[in-house]
Design an enzyme around this catalytic site. Structure first.
Site, PDB file in Angstrom:
ATOM      1  N   GLY A 688     -41.568  60.810  48.771  1.00 55.29           N
ATOM      2  CA  GLY A 688     -41.879  61.123  50.153  1.00 55.29           C
ATOM      3  C   GLY A 688     -40.819  60.570  51.079  1.00 55.29           C
ATOM      4  N   SER A 689     -40.634  61.225  52.228  1.00 56.99           N
ATOM      5  CA  SER A 689     -39.658  60.740  53.189  1.00 56.99           C
ATOM      6  C   SER A 689     -40.055  61.167  54.583  1.00 56.99           C
ATOM      7  CB  SER A 689     -38.257  61.275  52.852  1.00 56.99           C
ATOM      8  OG  SER A 689     -38.225  62.696  52.938  1.00 56.99           O
ATOM      9  N   GLY A 690     -39.569  60.416  55.570  1.00 52.72           N
ATOM     10  CA  GLY A 690     -39.838  60.706  56.967  1.00 52.72           C
ATOM     11  C   GLY A 690     -38.867  59.940  57.824  1.00 52.72           C
ATOM     12  N   SER A 691     -39.085  60.014  59.134  1.00 51.40           N
ATOM     13  CA  SER A 691     -38.153  59.352  60.043  1.00 51.40           C
ATOM     14  C   SER A 691     -38.180  57.838  59.891  1.00 51.40           C
ATOM     15  CB  SER A 691     -38.482  59.735  61.491  1.00 51.40           C
ATOM     16  OG  SER A 691     -39.805  59.341  61.820  1.00 51.40           O
ATOM     17  N   GLY A 693     -38.621  56.174  57.063  1.00 55.08           N
ATOM     18  CA  GLY A 693     -38.073  55.690  55.808  1.00 55.08           C
ATOM     19  C   GLY A 693     -38.422  56.603  54.654  1.00 55.08           C
ATOM     20  N   VAL A 695     -40.150  56.819  50.522  1.00 55.43           N
ATOM     21  CA  VAL A 695     -41.107  56.211  49.595  1.00 55.43           C
ATOM     22  C   VAL A 695     -40.718  56.603  48.174  1.00 55.43           C
ATOM     23  CG1 VAL A 695     -43.526  55.969  48.933  1.00 55.43           C
ATOM     24  CG2 VAL A 695     -42.926  56.336  51.332  1.00 55.43           C
ATOM     25  N   LYS A 712     -42.042  51.569  49.856  1.00 48.77           N
ATOM     26  CA  LYS A 712     -41.672  52.178  51.128  1.00 48.77           C
ATOM     27  C   LYS A 712     -40.463  51.429  51.684  1.00 48.77           C
ATOM     28  CE  LYS A 712     -43.456  53.211  55.762  1.00 48.77           C
ATOM     29  NZ  LYS A 712     -44.626  53.123  56.661  1.00 48.77           N
ATOM     30  N   ASP A 819     -52.038  56.942  64.243  1.00 48.60           N
ATOM     31  CA  ASP A 819     -51.283  58.041  63.639  1.00 48.60           C
ATOM     32  C   ASP A 819     -52.073  58.694  62.511  1.00 48.60           C
ATOM     33  OD1 ASP A 819     -49.117  59.721  63.547  1.00 48.60           O
ATOM     34  OD2 ASP A 819     -47.904  58.441  62.255  1.00 48.60           O
TER      35      ASP A 819
END
Length: 988
Positions: A688-691, A693, A695, A712, A819
């Protein structure tokens, strides 16, 4: 012993006169009566020694009437109604062959109905109601060809109605209600052409109603309630039964609409259609003939969403004698028309609960004769009328689960007839008025789920009539629990949970000897568990969790044999856990969160308690330890001061502060360990990835065991990343809940290039996140087959709600996640949901904590969240609140059951997902339901809509209200979802 009649037949000539036979029959009837409390049969006496002795004038006996000139010396009527007689009816009653009238109702007679009554061929009235007769109706009664009134209601009769009975074409009144008759109501009822009153209620009849039943133009009363009958009312019922005054079909399985032709039944007085499956709108002219006294259609599927669909209220305002109006448990919505204020001033029952009715009900004070008022579970707003106390006849008042605000009126204390008062789950504030102490007949007092503050008034704790419930939970009440609580010695349930009550649990609680349930969890209570609880010998449920209680767990709790639920978790209790009674059952006991407990049953996995000998040895070593400790204390303090100074000089203030926030169950891991665990942070390990960081999945050695974990790695170039890391550490160290992703340890240091590196090591949840399941990527292998059933979505929704409820109400201070969205909800191998990503979370600190620890408040600063899930008030600069999480959760629910993202574009002018659903609600929900949501095709789709889909969307929209104050609280969301789940499990 021979009966009196048998004896006489043996000793007297066979030429007895018929009047003498009546005399003997009456004496036989008396001889079978075992109890005559009112001496009703004291005059029934006479000599039997000699046939030459004149027969007593039994026609003068109490309850006996003879035939006069037409039938001289013969009994034609017996009326012994309501004398409390016990015993059986003698079979010799069949010798009263001239009997026309028989009324033995309202006594305590038992046994069978005598079959010899079939010999009384002249009978036209037989009333045996309100006794304890059993077995079935004897078939010889079918020979009573002149019978007009047959009443055996309120007995214990069984079987089916004998067919021969329904050949008595002279019957005008047939009452067999409140028995246990079964079978179907067959078409041979059409033989009873003279029938005017038919009472079949409260039996076990099933099947459809035969059409012939509605062909009796002389029908006055038709009562079919409390059976298992199905079918629908014919559209022309009002024309076929124009004389109908009573129609009852309550608690059956009737469907269809309420026929408009009922307005043609000009004599209609009682219309009771409650608890069926009627749908559509109520006919607008239902009250046009102004005779209605009772109108009950509660708990159906009736609706009124447009102003014209409320027109029936205008016609009901013509009914000047209307006393009962029952509309609760339907689909009525919107604002009540002003015509409701024009209803009859004779109204004494008004039930509008469990709808979606809005407005300010200031009109209620017009109806001074109200004894029952139920407006619960609607959308009513405003303040409670100050002069509500003028409703002095009220006995039952339920205004719960609305949006009332302001103070509880002092005048409520003037309604001294109240036995039940519920104002729960509103927005009422200020203090509890002491005038409620005047409610000297109150049995149920529920003020829970509001914003009440101040102390618990002593006055309400001295009401001796409180015997069922006192619920003040989920408010902001403070102070101590008054010792006057001991006056409630007949009360069954006390719930003071989720307040700010402090001090000790009063010893006076021992006087509440009838207490079944005691809930004090979620307060600030201190001290030890009082020994006074030992006096509560019938206690079933005890919850003292989430307080500051200390000391040992009393052993006597294990000896309360009725105790079936005990929660002592999250206190500061110490010492051994008992191993008797309730402590032996893991499903009804919780003692988690008490780090100083030991021993107890093995399933608790607590450390073994030190032995008595080890305690003595410890005391002997205590002095040595103290001297050693003093010697090293100065060295440790100096070392710590030096370390802090060096650490502050090397890194910014916030670096390393995670030491303060994480329980050190595992030592912090190094960069090298994470590098190896993820195979050099290989893309193959990226899950997984996002702004914020990325995982990775990895295998780490923790406590000498190889474990699969999620790692993470924070993107420190992202603005606010360090603050987010600190916030997440601060939150995760405080939470312990099975529906929240568990943090294992952290890594904070430098990578080989000398750059700062921060990572969280979390438990690995194997089934991905909810977003992947709701919006599968069809280009990825295996994704195309991903489907979530309706029931699985319901369970996931409940898991998330329970996690938020824990964050909001079960830790102090509470936490706002900020969130909530599908990608932050992980699913394990059983598809249980786990909430993760607390990088934006805000700890709702008290003012004192903000002053003393400004750095923590800053670290938990919340940004706006994710577009589409952010509540509208955040955009205008409002502070973060629990209501914001509730809005995000509501959007999540809508996304789960529509399959549409909140950022999608919508047709028909809908601005967002919330307005898109509002346009389809409540009639077109099937059209917006996610097509990938699976369910059993064997189940009626209408049942799925009614039991699952409609309640879910209703709940979601209640969470998405524009006004934060009007959103449903999270603990109420959990209650509603559990209720939906119970009904859905039965269906699926």
């Amino acid at each position: 012993m021979l009966s009196i009649l048998t004896y006489i037949l043996l000793v007297t000539p066979s030429s007895l006169s018929t009047s003498y036979s009546d005399f003997l029959a009456l004496l036989s009837i008396k001889s079978h009566i075992t109890s005559d409390p009112r001496q009703a049969l004291s005059s029934w006496d006479g000599a039997l020694n000699d046939t030459n002795t004149p027969v007593p004038d039994f026609c003068q006996w109490n309850g006996v009437t003879c035939g006069g000139r037409r039938y001289p010396g013969h009994v034609t009527a017996i009326n012994l109604q309501g004398y409390g007689l016990s015993g059986i009816i003698s079979q010799d009653i069949g010798n009263l062959t001239y009997l026309h009238f028989l009324d033995l109702s309202s006594n305590n007679l038992v046994g069978d109905i005598p079959s010899t009554l079939g010999n009384c061929r002249k009978l036209y009235t037989m009333n045996l109601s309100a006794n304890h007769f059993s077995s079935s109706i004897p078939s010889p009664l079918g020979h009573l060809s002149k019978l007009k009134i047959f009443d055996v209601g309120y007995n214990n009769l069984t079987g089916e109605i004998p067919t021969i009975l329904l050949n008595i074409t002279t019957l005008t009144i047939l009452r067999i209600e409140w028995n246990s008759f079964s079978g179907q109501i067959h078409s041979w009822l059409s033989n009873l052409t003279s029938l005017t009153d038919l009472f079949l209620a409260s039996n076990n009849f099933s099947g459809n109603i035969p059409a012939a039943l509605f062909n009796f133009s002389s029908m006055d009363v038709l009562n079919l309630g409390f059976n298992q009958l199905a079918g629908s009312l014919p559209p022309d019922i009002g024309f076929k039964l124009p004389r109908l005054s009573v129609l009852g079909t309550e608690v059956n399985k009737f469907r269809g609409v309420i026929p408009a032709s009922l307005s043609n039944a000009s004599q209609l007085t009682y219309l009771v259609l409650r608890e069926n499956q009627y749908h559509g709108v109520i006919p607008r002219d239902i009250g046009s003939h102004s005779k209605l006294n009772l109108f009950s259609v509660g708990y159906n599927k009736l609706q009124a969403t447009k102003p014209t669909e409320w027109d029936f209220l205008t016609s009901l305002s013509n009914c000047s004698k209307l006393e009962i109006l029952d509309l609760e448990g339907n689909k009525f919505a919107g604002f009540l028309p002003i015509s409701i204020a024009n209803l009859s001033l004779e109204l004494n029952w008004l039930t509008l609960g469990r709808n979606q009715i809005a407005g300010t009900p200031s009109w209620i004070i017009r109806f001074h004769k109200l004894t029952q008022l139920i407006l619960a579970d609607n959308l009513f707003t405003g303040t409670l009328p100050e002069d509500i106390g003028r409703l002095s006849s009220l006995q039952y008042l339920d205004l719960s689960q609305n949006r009332f605000e302001g103070q509880i009126p002092q005048s409520l204390g003037n309604i001294t007839q109240l036995t039940s008062l519920s104002l729960s789950n509103n927005f009422l504030d200020s203090s509890i008025p002491t005038s409620l102490g005047n409610l000297t007949q109150i049995e149920i007092l529920d003020l829970s789920g509001n914003m009440l503050r101040g102390q618990i008034p002593q006055e309400i704790l001295t009401i001796s009539s409180l015997t069922k419930l006192l619920n003040l939970s989920t408010n902001s009440l403070s102070g101590t629990i008054p010792t006057q609580i001991g006056h409630l010695n007949s009360l069954g349930t006390i719930d003071l949970s989720l307040n700010k009550l402090a001090g000790e649990i009063p010893q006076a609680i021992e006087n509440c000897v009838q207490l079944l349930s005691l809930y004090l969890q979620g307060n600030l209570l201190q001290g030890q568990i009082p020994r006074g609880l030992n006096s509560l010998g019938v206690l079933e449920k005890l919850d003292l969790s989430s307080n500051n209680l200390t000391g040992p767990i009393p052993e006597f709790l294990g000896s309360i044999i009725t105790l079936n639920y005990l929660n002592l978790s999250f206190n500061n209790l110490s010492g051994p856990v008992p191993d008797t009674g309730v402590f032996c059952n893991s499903t009804i006991l919780s003692v988690t969160g008490n780090s100083m407990l030991c021993g107890g049953p093995q399933f608790l996995h607590l450390p073994t308690c030190p032995s008595i000998r080890s305690h003595k040895a410890s005391r002997n070593r205590l002095h040595i330890f103290i001297f050693c400790a003093i010697g090293t204390l100065i060295f440790c303090l100096c070392s710590i001061a030096l370390y802090c100074f060096i650490n502050r000089m090397i890194t910014p203030n916030f670096v390393g502060r995670e030491y303060l926030f994480l329980n050190r169950n595992h030592e912090r891991v190094s960069y090298a360990e994470l590098h190896e665990a993820t195979k050099s942070f290989s893309p193959a390990n990226l899950i997984g990835s996002g702004s914020s960081g990325k995982v990775y999945i990895g295998n780490l050695i923790l406590d000498k065991n190889l474990a699969t974990v999620a790692i993470k790695v924070l993107n420190l170039e992202q603005q606010g990343a360090k603050r987010s890391f600190l916030a997440e550490c601060n939150v995760l160290k405080r939470i312990r809940h099975r529906k929240l992703v568990k943090v294992i340890t952290v890594c904070s240091g430098m990578d080989p290039n000398g750059d700062e590196f921060k990572a969280l090591v979390l438990e690995y949840i194997c089934n991905g996140n909810l977003d992947e399941w709701l919006h599968p990527n069809t280009m990825t292998d295996g994704m195309i087959s991903r489907r979530l059933s309706l029931m699985r979505r319901l369970h996931i929704a409940l898991d998330v709600a329970e996690a938020l409820d824990y964050l909001h109400y079960h830790i102090d201070p509470p936490i706002v996640h900020c969130d909530i969205k599908p990608s932050n909800i992980l699913l394990d191998d059983n598809f249980a949901a786990h909430v993760t990503d607390f990088g934006l979370a805000k700890i709702m600190q008290s003012e004192a904590c903000k002053k003393n620890h400004p750095e923590i408040e800053g670290s938990s600063f919340a940004v706006n969240g994710t577009i589409g899930y952010v509540p509208p008030e955040y955009g205008s600069g409002s502070d973060v609140s629990m209501a914001g999480d509730i809005y995000s959760y509501g959007v999540l629910l809508l996304e789960m059951f529509t399959g549409r993202r909140p950022t999608d574009s919508f047709n028909d002018g809908a601005e967002n997902l919330v307005s898109y659903v509002k346009e389809a609600y409540p009639n077109n929900l099937l059209e917006i339901l996610d097509v990938t949501a699976t369910y059993s095709r064997d189940i009626d789709i209408q049942n799925i809509i009614d039991i699952l889909i409609y309640p879910i969307f209703r709940l979601a929209l209640a969470c998405c209200h524009d006004s934060p104050k009007q959103r449903m609280k999270m603990h109420k969301v959990v209650e509603e979802l559990n209720a939906i789940k119970r009904h859905a499990v039965q269906m699926f």
